[in-house]
Design an enzyme around this catalytic site. Structure first.
Site, PDB file in Angstrom:
ATOM      1  N   ASP A 114      26.006  13.108  11.058  1.00 23.79           N
ATOM      2  CA  ASP A 114      25.456  14.328  10.451  1.00 23.79           C
ATOM      3  C   ASP A 114      24.665  15.105  11.502  1.00 23.79           C
ATOM      4  O   ASP A 114      23.775  14.539  12.145  1.00 23.79           O
ATOM      5  CB  ASP A 114      24.544  13.948   9.285  1.00 23.79           C
ATOM      6  N   SER A 128      20.023  17.769   1.399  1.00 25.92           N
ATOM      7  CA  SER A 128      20.207  18.822   2.396  1.00 25.92           C
ATOM      8  C   SER A 128      19.162  19.921   2.220  1.00 25.92           C
ATOM      9  O   SER A 128      17.966  19.665   2.321  1.00 25.92           O
ATOM     10  CB  SER A 128      21.640  19.360   2.303  1.00 25.92           C
ATOM     11  N   HIS A 139      27.462  14.040   6.352  1.00 28.21           N
ATOM     12  CA  HIS A 139      26.654  14.902   5.499  1.00 28.21           C
ATOM     13  C   HIS A 139      27.378  15.160   4.173  1.00 28.21           C
ATOM     14  O   HIS A 139      28.574  15.416   4.139  1.00 28.21           O
ATOM     15  CB  HIS A 139      26.410  16.233   6.210  1.00 28.21           C
TER      16      HIS A 139
END
Length: 360
Positions: free
Chosen positions: A290, A198, A320
């Site tokens: 996501d 991320s 995610h």
């Protein structure tokens, strides 16, 4: 976090979670409900079960204050990260930062690994606001043990106390520290990979793009944030109900880069850099459900167009944050294991002829 979840020790909740995942399939299906299909993808039953349990518990990782968000992420990760992975020695380090600032770090050495091994410098996710060395400890242990590689996890400064580009500055300083202290770390400075999930994937790519004389030889990226300048279709499709939400993305970005001018800066939106051809071979994984899916895949496509060897792997049934879910189910761990396999291959094939300054 719900008051119910707050009142129960994380260890008890984690045990209950494992118990539910161990129930017979028919019972799990009753809890899950109807399959969720969106954009031609079916949410994996294990992913749907985890989201359903999150919904039942009232846990939605609310974006209230940075302190509350950090605590919620810590508790959330504690439920799903699994038992502490053995077979690795772990010690704390203090790295040279920018100016008088020092960077905390954690160094992972698999048992019996000979000196001169490759190194993975890892940057944790959390929207540049949350996450720390503890939240991603088991993931780093997994990467070290399964990858046969030493891992240096950098505890970069967080926003809003330290807004953009503080995290990017610290990320680069951590890589430069690894290069200049290779001998004492027992690693080969010609085989250093960068990785992250991320926001950490963002920092890995940004660091690789702006590296100095010594370049990383591989990039390992889980569902990275790479473009803050536009909204893509996946953000509208998956912006609610799949852990990372549209609201959270705005909240993180407002804390890390409140100035709109920063949103087009390649030190944040690395996808906007004109020349990415100097980046190393890359493994980039996205999750089907996501909001960041499309920008990650656009980044991989741009790398390929500019001649960078890249493996793009979409896990259509996941959401995610799956890289931290090592303790329940099997599909999440399998996805991380595949990434580790690519890391091992990439480091084995890395060009070791890179010239290293004498100070390294």
């Amino acid at each position: 976090m719900s008051k119910l979840a707050d009142s129960i020790p994380p260890g008890v909740l984690a045990g209950a979670l494992r118990f539910v995942f161990g129930l017979p399939a028919p019972l799990r299906k009753l809890i899950i409900g109807r399959p969720i299909t969106l954009d031609g993808q079916r949410l994996h039953p294990e992913a749907q079960l985890l989201l359903r349990l999150q919904q039942i518990s009232g846990e939605d990782w609310r974006t209230t204050t940075p302190a509350a968000n950090r605590l919620a992420l810590t508790r959330s990760n504690a439920l799903v990260c699994g038992p502490v992975i053995d077979g690795v020695a772990v010690r704390s380090l203090t790295l040279d930062g920018v100016g008088a600032h020092a960077i905390g770090a954690r160094f992972y050495e698999p048992t019996g690994l000979a000196a001169g091994s490759p190194l993975l410098v890892f940057y944790h996710g959390g929207g540049w606001v949350s996450g720390d060395l503890d939240s991603h400890d088991n993931l780093c242990r997994f990467l070290a043990v399964e990858g046969g590689v030493r891992v240096l996890a950098a505890d970069y400064r967080l926003a809003p106390e330290h807004p953009f580009p503080a995290a990017a500055d610290d990320a680069r300083a951590a890589f430069e520290y690894a290069v200049s202290h290779a001998s004492e770390l027992g690693i080969d400075p010609r085989r250093i990979a960068l990785g992250g999930d991320s926001a950490g994937g963002n920092l890995a790519a940004v660091t690789a793009l702006h590296a100095g004389a010594v370049k990383p030889v591989f990039l390992l990226m889980f569902y990275p944030a790479v473009d803050a300048s536009v909204r893509r279709r996946s953000r509208d499709l998956f912006g609610n109900g799949f852990f990372l939400t549209d609201e959270k993305m705005d909240w993180f970005l407002d804390h890390y880069a409140p100035s709109r001018e920063a949103h087009t800066d390649p030190r944040l939106s690395v996808l906007l850099a004109e020349d990415l051809s100097g980046l190393p071979p890359t493994y980039l994984a996205t999750a089907g459900f996501d909001p960041l899916r499309d920008e990650g895949e656009a980044f991989a496509e741009k790398l390929a167009e500019q001649g960078v060897p890249v493996v793009l792997r979409r896990y259509p049934g996941l959401f995610h944050g799956y890289a931290n879910i090592l303790g329940v189910g099997g599909v999440f761990r399998e996805a991380v294991a595949e990434a580790v396999g690519s890391l091992r291959t990439g480091l084995a094939l890395a060009n070791t002829r890179q010239d290293i300054p004498e100070t390294a």
